[in-house]
Motif scaffolding. Structure first.
Motif, PDB file in Angstrom:
ATOM      1  N   VAL A 208     -32.128 -44.070 -40.016  1.00 25.21           N
ATOM      2  CA  VAL A 208     -31.380 -45.307 -40.176  1.00 25.21           C
ATOM      3  C   VAL A 208     -29.896 -44.986 -40.287  1.00 25.21           C
ATOM      4  CG1 VAL A 208     -31.042 -47.343 -41.633  1.00 25.21           C
ATOM      5  CG2 VAL A 208     -33.330 -46.330 -41.406  1.00 25.21           C
ATOM      6  N   ARG A 209     -29.097 -45.674 -39.491  1.00 21.64           N
ATOM      7  CA  ARG A 209     -27.643 -45.504 -39.552  1.00 21.64           C
ATOM      8  C   ARG A 209     -26.982 -46.869 -39.415  1.00 21.64           C
ATOM      9  NH1 ARG A 209     -29.518 -41.223 -40.609  1.00 21.64           N
ATOM     10  NH2 ARG A 209     -28.838 -39.155 -39.938  1.00 21.64           N
ATOM     11  N   SER A 210     -25.900 -47.072 -40.157  1.00 20.29           N
ATOM     12  CA  SER A 210     -25.129 -48.297 -39.953  1.00 20.29           C
ATOM     13  C   SER A 210     -24.410 -48.170 -38.614  1.00 20.29           C
ATOM     14  CB  SER A 210     -24.128 -48.521 -41.089  1.00 20.29           C
ATOM     15  OG  SER A 210     -23.010 -47.678 -40.930  1.00 20.29           O
ATOM     16  N   LEU A 211     -24.226 -49.278 -37.940  1.00 18.91           N
ATOM     17  CA  LEU A 211     -23.505 -49.247 -36.666  1.00 18.91           C
ATOM     18  C   LEU A 211     -22.065 -48.810 -36.859  1.00 18.91           C
ATOM     19  CD1 LEU A 211     -24.981 -52.381 -34.888  1.00 18.91           C
ATOM     20  CD2 LEU A 211     -25.521 -49.973 -34.490  1.00 18.91           C
ATOM     21  N   ASP A 212     -21.476 -49.140 -38.003  1.00 17.41           N
ATOM     22  CA  ASP A 212     -20.112 -48.682 -38.285  1.00 17.41           C
ATOM     23  C   ASP A 212     -20.055 -47.154 -38.352  1.00 17.41           C
ATOM     24  OD1 ASP A 212     -19.149 -51.289 -38.374  1.00 17.41           O
ATOM     25  OD2 ASP A 212     -19.192 -51.408 -40.566  1.00 17.41           O
ATOM     26  N   ASP A 213     -21.053 -46.540 -38.989  1.00 20.20           N
ATOM     27  CA  ASP A 213     -21.090 -45.075 -39.084  1.00 20.20           C
ATOM     28  C   ASP A 213     -21.321 -44.439 -37.717  1.00 20.20           C
ATOM     29  OD1 ASP A 213     -20.632 -45.205 -41.805  1.00 20.20           O
ATOM     30  OD2 ASP A 213     -22.716 -44.797 -42.371  1.00 20.20           O
ATOM     31  N   VAL A 214     -22.173 -45.062 -36.906  1.00 16.41           N
ATOM     32  CA  VAL A 214     -22.426 -44.538 -35.559  1.00 16.41           C
ATOM     33  C   VAL A 214     -21.143 -44.588 -34.737  1.00 16.41           C
ATOM     34  CG1 VAL A 214     -23.695 -44.898 -33.405  1.00 16.41           C
ATOM     35  CG2 VAL A 214     -24.886 -45.104 -35.602  1.00 16.41           C
ATOM     36  N   ALA A 215     -20.442 -45.707 -34.792  1.00 18.85           N
ATOM     37  CA  ALA A 215     -19.184 -45.840 -34.049  1.00 18.85           C
ATOM     38  C   ALA A 215     -18.141 -44.843 -34.552  1.00 18.85           C
ATOM     39  CB  ALA A 215     -18.658 -47.271 -34.157  1.00 18.85           C
ATOM     40  N   ALA A 216     -18.062 -44.660 -35.861  1.00 16.54           N
ATOM     41  CA  ALA A 216     -17.088 -43.727 -36.430  1.00 16.54           C
ATOM     42  C   ALA A 216     -17.373 -42.286 -35.998  1.00 16.54           C
ATOM     43  CB  ALA A 216     -17.086 -43.830 -37.951  1.00 16.54           C
ATOM     44  N   ALA A 217     -18.632 -41.947 -35.814  1.00 15.99           N
ATOM     45  CA  ALA A 217     -18.990 -40.589 -35.377  1.00 15.99           C
ATOM     46  C   ALA A 217     -18.449 -40.276 -33.994  1.00 15.99           C
ATOM     47  CB  ALA A 217     -20.504 -40.408 -35.407  1.00 15.99           C
ATOM     48  N   LEU A 218     -18.187 -41.319 -33.205  1.00 18.79           N
ATOM     49  CA  LEU A 218     -17.710 -41.132 -31.833  1.00 18.79           C
ATOM     50  C   LEU A 218     -16.205 -41.324 -31.686  1.00 18.79           C
ATOM     51  CD1 LEU A 218     -20.564 -43.040 -29.993  1.00 18.79           C
ATOM     52  CD2 LEU A 218     -20.435 -40.611 -30.595  1.00 18.79           C
ATOM     53  N   ASP A 219     -15.521 -41.596 -32.788  1.00 13.99           N
ATOM     54  CA  ASP A 219     -14.067 -41.829 -32.724  1.00 13.99           C
ATOM     55  C   ASP A 219     -13.344 -40.681 -32.040  1.00 13.99           C
ATOM     56  OD1 ASP A 219     -14.004 -44.322 -33.835  1.00 13.99           O
ATOM     57  OD2 ASP A 219     -13.404 -43.666 -35.830  1.00 13.99           O
ATOM     58  N   GLY A 220     -12.315 -41.028 -31.299  1.00 15.48           N
ATOM     59  CA  GLY A 220     -11.560 -40.028 -30.557  1.00 15.48           C
ATOM     60  C   GLY A 220     -12.396 -39.556 -29.374  1.00 15.48           C
ATOM     61  N   ASP A 221     -12.204 -38.340 -28.970  1.00 18.22           N
ATOM     62  CA  ASP A 221     -13.020 -37.751 -27.906  1.00 18.22           C
ATOM     63  C   ASP A 221     -13.481 -36.377 -28.369  1.00 18.22           C
ATOM     64  OD1 ASP A 221     -14.323 -37.005 -25.623  1.00 18.22           O
ATOM     65  OD2 ASP A 221     -12.571 -37.065 -24.319  1.00 18.22           O
ATOM     66  N   PRO A 222     -14.485 -36.343 -29.241  1.00 20.27           N
ATOM     67  CA  PRO A 222     -14.914 -35.069 -29.814  1.00 20.27           C
ATOM     68  C   PRO A 222     -15.489 -34.090 -28.786  1.00 20.27           C
ATOM     69  CG  PRO A 222     -16.441 -36.809 -30.400  1.00 20.27           C
ATOM     70  CD  PRO A 222     -15.284 -37.464 -29.722  1.00 20.27           C
ATOM     71  N   PHE A 223     -15.813 -34.560 -27.600  1.00 20.85           N
ATOM     72  CA  PHE A 223     -16.398 -33.701 -26.571  1.00 20.85           C
ATOM     73  C   PHE A 223     -15.333 -33.053 -25.669  1.00 20.85           C
ATOM     74  CE2 PHE A 223     -19.345 -37.126 -27.582  1.00 20.85           C
ATOM     75  CZ  PHE A 223     -20.466 -36.398 -27.963  1.00 20.85           C
ATOM     76  N   ALA A 224     -14.089 -33.443 -25.798  1.00 15.11           N
ATOM     77  CA  ALA A 224     -13.041 -33.047 -24.859  1.00 15.11           C
ATOM     78  C   ALA A 224     -12.857 -31.540 -24.733  1.00 15.11           C
ATOM     79  CB  ALA A 224     -11.721 -33.692 -25.244  1.00 15.11           C
ATOM     80  N   LEU A 225     -12.977 -30.800 -25.830  1.00  7.87           N
ATOM     81  CA  LEU A 225     -12.708 -29.364 -25.786  1.00  7.87           C
ATOM     82  C   LEU A 225     -13.791 -28.549 -25.092  1.00  7.87           C
ATOM     83  CD1 LEU A 225     -11.164 -28.818 -29.318  1.00  7.87           C
ATOM     84  CD2 LEU A 225      -9.989 -29.032 -27.118  1.00  7.87           C
ATOM     85  N   THR A 226     -14.989 -29.104 -24.962  1.00 10.02           N
ATOM     86  CA  THR A 226     -16.076 -28.327 -24.350  1.00 10.02           C
ATOM     87  C   THR A 226     -16.621 -28.961 -23.076  1.00 10.02           C
ATOM     88  OG1 THR A 226     -17.676 -29.377 -25.814  1.00 10.02           O
ATOM     89  CG2 THR A 226     -16.811 -27.239 -26.499  1.00 10.02           C
ATOM     90  N   ARG A 227     -16.194 -30.156 -22.753  1.00 10.66           N
ATOM     91  CA  ARG A 227     -16.644 -30.814 -21.524  1.00 10.66           C
ATOM     92  C   ARG A 227     -16.015 -30.109 -20.327  1.00 10.66           C
ATOM     93  NH1 ARG A 227     -14.177 -35.671 -22.066  1.00 10.66           N
ATOM     94  NH2 ARG A 227     -15.900 -36.557 -23.237  1.00 10.66           N
ATOM     95  N   ASP A 228     -16.847 -29.783 -19.329  1.00  9.35           N
ATOM     96  CA  ASP A 228     -16.330 -29.190 -18.089  1.00  9.35           C
ATOM     97  C   ASP A 228     -17.264 -29.546 -16.938  1.00  9.35           C
ATOM     98  OD1 ASP A 228     -18.516 -27.368 -18.133  1.00  9.35           O
ATOM     99  OD2 ASP A 228     -17.318 -25.807 -19.086  1.00  9.35           O
ATOM    100  N   GLU A 229     -17.048 -28.955 -15.779  1.00  8.84           N
ATOM    101  CA  GLU A 229     -17.843 -29.295 -14.590  1.00  8.84           C
ATOM    102  C   GLU A 229     -19.318 -28.954 -14.749  1.00  8.84           C
ATOM    103  OE1 GLU A 229     -16.591 -25.133 -14.329  1.00  8.84           O
ATOM    104  OE2 GLU A 229     -15.433 -26.972 -14.648  1.00  8.84           O
ATOM    105  N   ARG A 230     -19.666 -28.131 -15.736  1.00  7.64           N
ATOM    106  CA  ARG A 230     -21.081 -27.780 -15.955  1.00  7.64           C
ATOM    107  C   ARG A 230     -21.791 -28.747 -16.907  1.00  7.64           C
ATOM    108  NH1 ARG A 230     -20.918 -22.697 -18.797  1.00  7.64           N
ATOM    109  NH2 ARG A 230     -19.079 -23.670 -19.682  1.00  7.64           N
ATOM    110  N   THR A 231     -21.070 -29.684 -17.481  1.00  7.79           N
ATOM    111  CA  THR A 231     -21.654 -30.605 -18.455  1.00  7.79           C
ATOM    112  C   THR A 231     -22.738 -31.448 -17.800  1.00  7.79           C
ATOM    113  OG1 THR A 231     -19.625 -30.701 -19.748  1.00  7.79           O
ATOM    114  CG2 THR A 231     -21.168 -32.534 -20.009  1.00  7.79           C
TER     115      THR A 231
END
Length: 186
Positions: free
Chosen positions: A82-105
């Motif tokens: 169980v997660r609040s939708l506010d907490d789920v949205a906050a977990a995705l704030d910014g672009d936490p995947f940016a440093l490891t995302r590449d053409e192999r993703t």
């Protein structure tokens, strides 16, 4: 209808053996006390409206009350996160995947974890086969990047469970983003 929480069931695939059909899942949660329920996709992801001033504890109580109903009605005995939708949205704030995302993703993932210890590795962490990066930790959530494609990629669920000793379930970033958008339109 105001959806405030989501439930992410582990190892649920609607309509398959050991999992409920959509109507049984939704009715079990309503019988457990939810004011309104909307099953999202077929992977055991569900939006909850608790009615009025429902709290996170209330959402947990609904899922706990629905658990024996799901076991009796469909043979499902898995875990619901169980997660609040506010907490789920906050977990995705910014672009936490940016440093490891590449053409192999292949996929960006959101792994929910309950119990166990904090993740004991420095992030970003890459598995020895270079098929998985764990990139960020939020309360009850570990974000990851999978490489390798279908059936050949890294497994964030297994890595998080191994590291923490907790129980986990994983959704793709796209699924979670669509879930939040669906809740916003309700």
């Amino acid at each position: 209808m105001t959806f405030t929480h989501a439930v992410f069931y582990r190892n649920m695939n609607l309509g398959h053996r050991g999992s409920p059909v959509r109507a049984v899942l939704e009715q079990s949660l309503r019988d457990g006390g939810a004011a309104a329920v909307r099953s999202f996709q077929t992977n055991g992801t569900v939006l909850l409206d608790l009615g009025g001033e429902g709290t996170h504890a209330d959402a947990g109580a609904v899922v706990a009350a629905a658990a024996p109903l799901l076991a009796d009605r469909a043979g499902y005995a898995g875990t619901g996160f169980v997660r609040s939708l506010d907490d789920v949205a906050a977990a995705l704030d910014g672009d936490p995947f940016a440093l490891t995302r590449d053409e192999r993703t292949y996929r960006e993932t959101v792994t929910l974890v309950d119990g166990g210890q904090p993740l004991p590795v420095e992030l970003p962490w890459t598995d020895p086969r270079d098929l998985l990066d764990l990139v960020a930790v939020r309360p009850g959530v570990v974000l990851g990047v999978v490489r390798g494609g279908p059936g050949a990629g890294g497994d964030p669920n297994a890595a998080v469970e191994r590291f923490t000793g907790g129980v986990a379930t994983t959704r793709t970033l796209g699924t979670v983003q669509r879930l939040l958008a669906s809740a916003a339109r309700a």
